[in-house]
Design a protein around this motif. Structure first.
Motif, PDB file in Angstrom:
ATOM      1  N   GLN A  77       0.844  -1.029   0.010  1.00  0.00           N
ATOM      2  CA  GLN A  77      -0.126  -0.056  -0.013  1.00  0.00           C
ATOM      3  C   GLN A  77       0.714   1.467  -0.129  1.00  0.00           C
ATOM      4  OE1 GLN A  77      -2.799   0.459   3.352  1.00  0.00           O
ATOM      5  NE2 GLN A  77      -4.047   1.336   2.011  1.00  0.00           N
ATOM      6  N   GLN A  78       0.468   2.198  -0.731  1.00  0.00           N
ATOM      7  CA  GLN A  78       1.279   3.340  -1.155  1.00  0.00           C
ATOM      8  C   GLN A  78       1.143   4.224   0.061  1.00  0.00           C
ATOM      9  OE1 GLN A  78       0.056   5.704  -4.229  1.00  0.00           O
ATOM     10  NE2 GLN A  78       1.769   6.950  -4.386  1.00  0.00           N
ATOM     11  N   TRP A  89       6.341   2.149   0.429  1.00  0.00           N
ATOM     12  CA  TRP A  89       5.190   1.174   0.531  1.00  0.00           C
ATOM     13  C   TRP A  89       5.118   0.510   1.796  1.00  0.00           C
ATOM     14  CZ3 TRP A  89       1.715   1.163  -4.166  1.00  0.00           C
ATOM     15  CH2 TRP A  89       2.503   1.972  -5.028  1.00  0.00           C
ATOM     16  N   SER A 214       1.555  -8.851  -8.224  1.00  0.00           N
ATOM     17  CA  SER A 214       1.623  -7.625  -6.844  1.00  0.00           C
ATOM     18  C   SER A 214       0.410  -6.765  -7.074  1.00  0.00           C
ATOM     19  CB  SER A 214       2.789  -6.694  -7.560  1.00  0.00           C
ATOM     20  OG  SER A 214       2.826  -5.499  -6.720  1.00  0.00           O
ATOM     21  N   THR A 216      -1.331  -3.796  -5.446  1.00  0.00           N
ATOM     22  CA  THR A 216      -0.997  -2.628  -4.992  1.00  0.00           C
ATOM     23  C   THR A 216      -2.294  -1.604  -4.609  1.00  0.00           C
ATOM     24  OG1 THR A 216      -1.035  -1.411  -7.235  1.00  0.00           O
ATOM     25  CG2 THR A 216       0.890  -2.356  -6.447  1.00  0.00           C
TER      26      THR A 216
END
Length: 727
Positions: A77-78, A89, A214, A216
């Motif tokens: 997660q940003q 992240w 991945s 995100t």
């Protein structure tokens, strides 16, 4: 689109990427401090990874230039960052996989540098380290930054000079993994002429042919919901892991580390992470505590598998301030640990709560823990020490008496929760009496408090040595011995309480009595002696094990040894009881009664208390349970062998359960257990108690009670199925 798991997932993106895609650009992948530490191992993950990479290289070399190998998924997660700071992240899931890849890549870099393959090594380095120009603090060096428990070990091994020895740094799981990967790479590369080509194949395969899914997330997405969904699909996390993740996701980031260190870090020490058994289920001690603590707070009975869901509900509806909740949990956990560790002391006097904990642990039950937690919460601080001790004494009597009569443990959790609900509404000065009244008023098999008559009836006949676990026998004798010595209440003797958990059970008349205790006995009398020697009255405890010669020797030799070398007072009472006539069946019977008298004093019931009140002919479904119903419900199997139980046991007597529920003695079927018992004995008998499952002490009545508890109909059970009688 709204997910059926709860979160809004519109902006979540999934890509299939290679390690080179994940790690090459300047970045920081941070494992939040509240996630569990690195746990992957050689057998389960490191070795299989190396084998998969070798197979991949072989496939590429031989017949498929486009071959890839899928490693699994990660969820990141940003994290919002200011200008000039490395893109960051949070690793929501997949930290074990990412950390392992970093260790493998770094081991590969070191191996290449050591062999002089500098150009290959330079291709690897940007995948494990951010350049010096990108760093603003020391930890910016690393692409992956593990949870706080692993950071020191990770940094040490990832920065280890190429020519250094692993012994130069502290031993950690990270070091083990790195050393294993280095050894595997060295062995696979070998020393042939093509070693540099093999190194290039390895580098290309790892960097560009391993695939990762991945996922995100944007900064505002519900990472906790994603985390829970992934766990529900197989991530092996404990209830404590899930609760930890949930709690610290709710806290502002600037408070997280301080709160973690102050209130949660202890849960990730070996004592709390130890696996313990509750019933038939194994959990970490931290998960077990959180279940018991939440039970004490909510006064709800729920299985441990639901503790995380119940915790979230509790937080959202009652304890909405996480910051205030964590200190409450920490205080209760510290007290919980102190009691358990205190109760494990073998020498010296224990506090009343430690003694209670020790004794119920000997019974292998922990269902009282929620009550102990509840009793120690701030809301109960007005309860006096005298009343607390009375509560513990009442509960201990309830537990011990039920263990002695072999009452079913089914439903005990529910009984304790119901008790908590009852007494939590009482004023502090009435709680102790409320506990007594509640337990005395239960008349179902799943929760009743056995009275003096039932305890005496069962214990006077049961083959105690075989019917009760040795931990229970030892605890009973320790308690009786301590009373003789003036503990826990009374005039203390100088000798102090007996050492706990160390004494061994000794037969006064040995099991091998036929050599040194020979007597002219008929076959029936020999069978009766074989039964009597296993009764409570023929047992004692010794603080030092007797050698075989003394243990199996004649009474005079054993008596002299006890008088000369042993300080156990209850053994000396037995010697006094034997008198001049010596130790025989009569002495065993008299001592059994004597010990029962003492047991009833140490663990008393209210004056005039009547335990299980049987109700006959009331139309209850409980009275209509028969063996056929137990077979049909799967609680008994057709063909199960039955033998007379307890004092009824006789060699050669056997029966079998048929598919239709009838009990066959030889070739003759009988409709009821009592009918089969009457056919053997020639007179009426309680067949449910008479018959036991062969090879066990488990009576048919125990099976029936557990079945009734499972269907919630345990009231008014009759032990008679025709003209049977209670024993």
């Amino acid at each position: 689109m709204k997910s059926r798991y709860g979160p809004e997932v519109r902006s979540m993106r999934t890509d299939v990427v290679k390690p080179q895609d994940v790690f090459y650009r300047p970045t920081r992948l941070v494992v939040p401090l509240f996630q569990r530490p690195y746990v992957w191992s050689r057998e389960s993950q490191w070795q299989p990874l190396c084998e998969d990479i070798v197979r991949l290289i072989e496939v590429i070399d031989r017949h498929d230039q486009n071959a890839t190998h899928f490693l699994g998924a990660i969820v990141i997660q940003q994290v919002p960052t200011s200008l000039g700071v490395l893109p960051t992240w949070n690793v929501i899931d997949g930290q074990q996989r990412l950390t392992t890849l970093q260790l493998f890549l770094n081991a590969m870099y070191s191996s290449f540098e050591y062999r002089g393959f500098s150009s290959l090594a330079r291709r690897i380095l940007p995948l494990t380290e951010n350049s010096q120009d990108e760093r603003t603090k020391d930890e910016d060096r690393y692409k992956v930054w593990p949870t706080n428990r692993d950071r020191e070990g990770f940094a040490a091994v990832m920065s280890l000079p190429v020519a250094a020895q692993y012994s130069d740094i502290a031993h950690t799981r990270m070091r083990d993994a790195h050393e294993f990967f280095t050894g595997s790479i060295t062995e696979w590369l070998g020393d042939g002429d093509d070693v540099e080509r093999r190194a290039a194949s390895l580098a290309d395969s790892v960097m560009t042919r391993l695939e990762i899914a991945s996922i995100t997330l944007e900064a505002n997405e519900d990472a906790q919901a994603i985390f829970e969904t992934l766990n529900a699909r197989g991530t092996p996390l404990s209830a404590a892991d899930l609760i930890k993740n949930y709690v610290f996701q709710q806290m502002p980031e600037e408070r997280t580390e301080r709160a973690y260190l102050a209130y949660w870090a202890d849960f990730e020490t070996p004592w709390w992470e130890q696996t313990v058994t509750s019933g038939r289920v194994k959990n970490t001690r931290s998960s077990l505590f959180l279940w018991q603590w939440l039970t004490a707070r909510t006064l709800e009975d729920f299985p441990i598998r639901e503790v995380f869901t119940q915790f979230k509900h509790y937080v959202s509806t009652v304890a909405k301030d996480i910051g205030a909740l964590l200190p409450q949990i920490k205080r209760a956990a510290d007290r919980y640990r102190a009691v358990i560790e205190g109760s494990a002391r073998e020498v010296g006097e224990l506090s009343r709560i430690e003694l209670f904990s020790y004794r119920v642990d000997a019974l292998r039950t922990d269902v009282a823990r929620p009550l102990l937690i509840w009793l120690d919460e701030p809301e109960q601080e007005a309860i006096t020490d005298e009343d607390r001790n009375r509560i513990l004494g009442t509960l201990e009597s309830w537990f011990v008496r039920r263990a002695l009569v072999k009452a079913t443990s089914q439903g005990s959790n529910r009984t304790i929760v119901d008790l908590l609900r009852r007494v939590s509404s009482l004023p502090p000065d009435r709680v102790a009496q409320g506990v007594v009244d509640f337990l005395a008023d239960i008349h179902s098999r799943t929760g009743y408090w056995p009275d003096d008559a039932e305890v005496r009836s069962v214990v006077s006949e049961v083959r105690a040595y075989w019917s009760y676990r040795q931990s229970i026998q030892r605890m009973i004798f320790e308690a009786l011995e301590d009373v003789k010595r003036g503990y826990p209440d009374g005039r203390r003797f100088a000798m102090g309480p007996i050492v706990r958990g160390k004494a061994t059970i000794e037969h006064l008349m040995p099991q091998k009595w036929r050599k040194s205790w020979f007597a002219e006995l008929s076959d029936d009398e020999q069978a009766m002696r074989d039964h009597r020697i296993q009764q409570l009255g023929n047992l004692t405890i010794v603080t030092q094990s007797l050698n075989t010669r003394v243990s199996n020797g004649p009474w005079e030799q054993k008596r002299d040894h006890f008088l000369r070398s042993d300080d156990v007072l209850i053994t000396k009472d037995a010697i006094d009881l034997a008198g001049e006539t010596g130790w025989d069946e009569g002495a065993i019977e008299r001592r059994t009664e004597q010990l029962i008298d003492q047991i009833l004093v140490v663990w008393p019931a209210p004056h005039g208390h009547v335990g299980l009140t049987e109700t006959r002919g009331n139309g209850s479904a409980s009275n209509e349970v028969d063996v056929a119903q137990l077979v049909d419900a799967g609680w008994l199997e057709a063909g199960t062998r039955l033998v007379p139980g307890g004092s009824y046991f006789a060699e050669g007597i056997e029966a079998a359960i048929a598919q239709d529920g009838r009990i066959h003695v030889g070739e003759t079927p009988h409709d009821t257990p009592s009918g089969a018992g009457r056919a053997v004995l020639g007179h009426g008998v309680n067949g449910w108690w008479y018959w036991a499952l062969a090879g066990t002490e488990r009576r048919l009545s125990h099976v029936r009670d557990e079945y009734l508890a499972s269907v919630g109909d345990a009231k008014g059970v009759s032990d008679g199925d025709d003209d049977g009688r209670r024993i």
